[in-house]
Write a protein that holds these residues in place. Structure first.
Motif, short mmCIF file in Angstrom:
data_model
loop_
_atom_site.label_atom_id
_atom_site.label_comp_id
_atom_site.label_asym_id
_atom_site.label_seq_id
_atom_site.Cartn_x
_atom_site.Cartn_y
_atom_site.Cartn_z
N ASP A 1 0.85 -1.18 0.00
CA ASP A 1 0.00 0.00 0.00
C ASP A 1 0.89 1.24 0.00
OD1 ASP A 1 -2.39 -1.39 0.00
OD2 ASP A 1 -2.43 -1.53 2.20
N ASP B 1 -0.19 7.90 1.57
CA ASP B 1 -0.75 9.13 1.01
C ASP B 1 0.12 10.30 1.46
OD1 ASP B 1 -2.39 10.87 -0.30
OD2 ASP B 1 -3.96 10.89 1.23
N ASN C 1 2.58 13.90 0.51
CA ASN C 1 2.53 15.10 -0.33
C ASN C 1 3.76 15.19 -1.22
OD1 ASN C 1 0.13 16.21 0.84
ND2 ASN C 1 1.33 16.83 2.61
N THR D 1 -15.57 4.51 -2.48
CA THR D 1 -14.59 5.53 -2.13
C THR D 1 -15.09 6.91 -2.53
OG1 THR D 1 -12.82 3.93 -2.50
CG2 THR D 1 -12.18 6.23 -2.36
N TYR E 1 -15.72 10.15 0.06
CA TYR E 1 -15.04 11.44 -0.09
C TYR E 1 -15.96 12.53 -0.65
CZ TYR E 1 -10.38 9.73 1.02
OH TYR E 1 -9.28 9.22 1.67
N THR F 1 0.58 16.28 -5.85
CA THR F 1 0.27 14.90 -6.17
C THR F 1 0.72 14.00 -5.03
OG1 THR F 1 0.48 13.20 -7.89
CG2 THR F 1 2.44 14.54 -7.44
N GLN F 2 0.64 12.69 -5.25
CA GLN F 2 1.03 11.69 -4.26
C GLN F 2 1.84 10.61 -4.95
OE1 GLN F 2 -2.42 12.10 -4.99
NE2 GLN F 2 -2.64 13.83 -3.59
N ALA G 1 1.48 7.49 -5.10
CA ALA G 1 0.67 6.48 -5.77
C ALA G 1 0.38 6.86 -7.23
CB ALA G 1 -0.63 6.25 -5.02
N SER G 2 0.51 8.13 -7.54
CA SER G 2 0.28 8.60 -8.91
C SER G 2 1.58 8.60 -9.70
CB SER G 2 -0.33 10.00 -8.87
OG SER G 2 -1.58 10.01 -8.22
N CYS H 1 9.01 10.18 -0.48
CA CYS H 1 8.40 9.75 -1.75
C CYS H 1 9.41 9.14 -2.71
CB CYS H 1 7.72 10.94 -2.42
SG CYS H 1 6.22 11.53 -1.60
#
Length: 211
Positions: A2, A5, A7, A50, A54, A140-141, A143-144, A174
């Protein structure tokens, strides 16, 4: 694994024209209609549960950032639509804090990934800007990571400042994640820079996260 999340902030000082592509048929771009606001609110999320979880967040973001600007959101927010006029991707540029241009809510629905739609959408959004409209910023994060590769193609660099406004910039945390998930040649192409002072001042001017 996983992916947390975290920044990550990026900046494009000038558009790389080599990254530009046209929209593949039968897809086309149009603006979001007022009656499609709920579709836009759900689009960032990959499943209905989801999106529902949200919905309050998206409603609050719309009220805090866009609602006070009249119809500007609907004039700027773009949808990519399929042959049946169903929205399947979205993105637009917004002047956050009334001072800096920022890329908002770039998303291609998963069933439509890998067809060049995202690159064509970013092309449409960014090539319409004038040189004086740059830099453009985004949040963005990790995961992207596929989108981060695309942003880098267009000329975005990773910002290294430890804090952006009231948010921590998690670039150090990150990078190992991106190195794990991105193809080595894509990770190696990432470039880095410090943010301009006027951008940091603009983001620090409000407690609301406008991008």
């Amino acid at each position: 694994m996983d992916i947390p999340d975290l920044n990550l902030f990026m900046m494009c000082g000038a558009l790389n024209p080599a990254a530009l592509r046209g929209m593949p048929p039968p897809f086309r771009i149009r603006t979001c209609r007022k009656e499609e606001l709920d579709i836009w609110k759900a689009m960032p999320f990959d499943d209905a549960d989801t999106a529902e979880a949200y919905r309050g967040y998206m409603t609050n973001f719309f009220q805090d950032v866009y609602a006070g600007e009249g119809d500007s959101f609907f004039e700027k927010c773009l949808f990519v639509c399929d042959a049946d006029d169903k929205p399947i991707a979205t993105c637009f540029v917004w002047k956050a804090y009334n001072r800096v241009n920022t890329l908002h809510w770039f998303k291609v629905l998963k069933p439509y990934e890998g067809r060049g739609i995202g690159r064509a959408l970013l092309t449409a959004v960014l090539q319409d800007l004038q040189p004086e409209d740059y830099p453009v910023y985004l949040h963005t994060q990790p995961a992207s990571y596929r989108a981060i590769k695309l942003y880098a193609d267009f000329g975005f660099v990773v910002l290294t400042d430890p804090v952006v406004g009231s948010r921590r910039n998690d670039v150090e945390a990150c990078l190992p994640i991106l190195e794990r998930f991105m193809p080595p040649e894509n990770f190696a192409k990432l470039r880095f820079a410090q943010a301009p002072k006027d951008f940091l001042e603009a983001v620090h001017s409000s407690e609301i996260h406008e991008f």
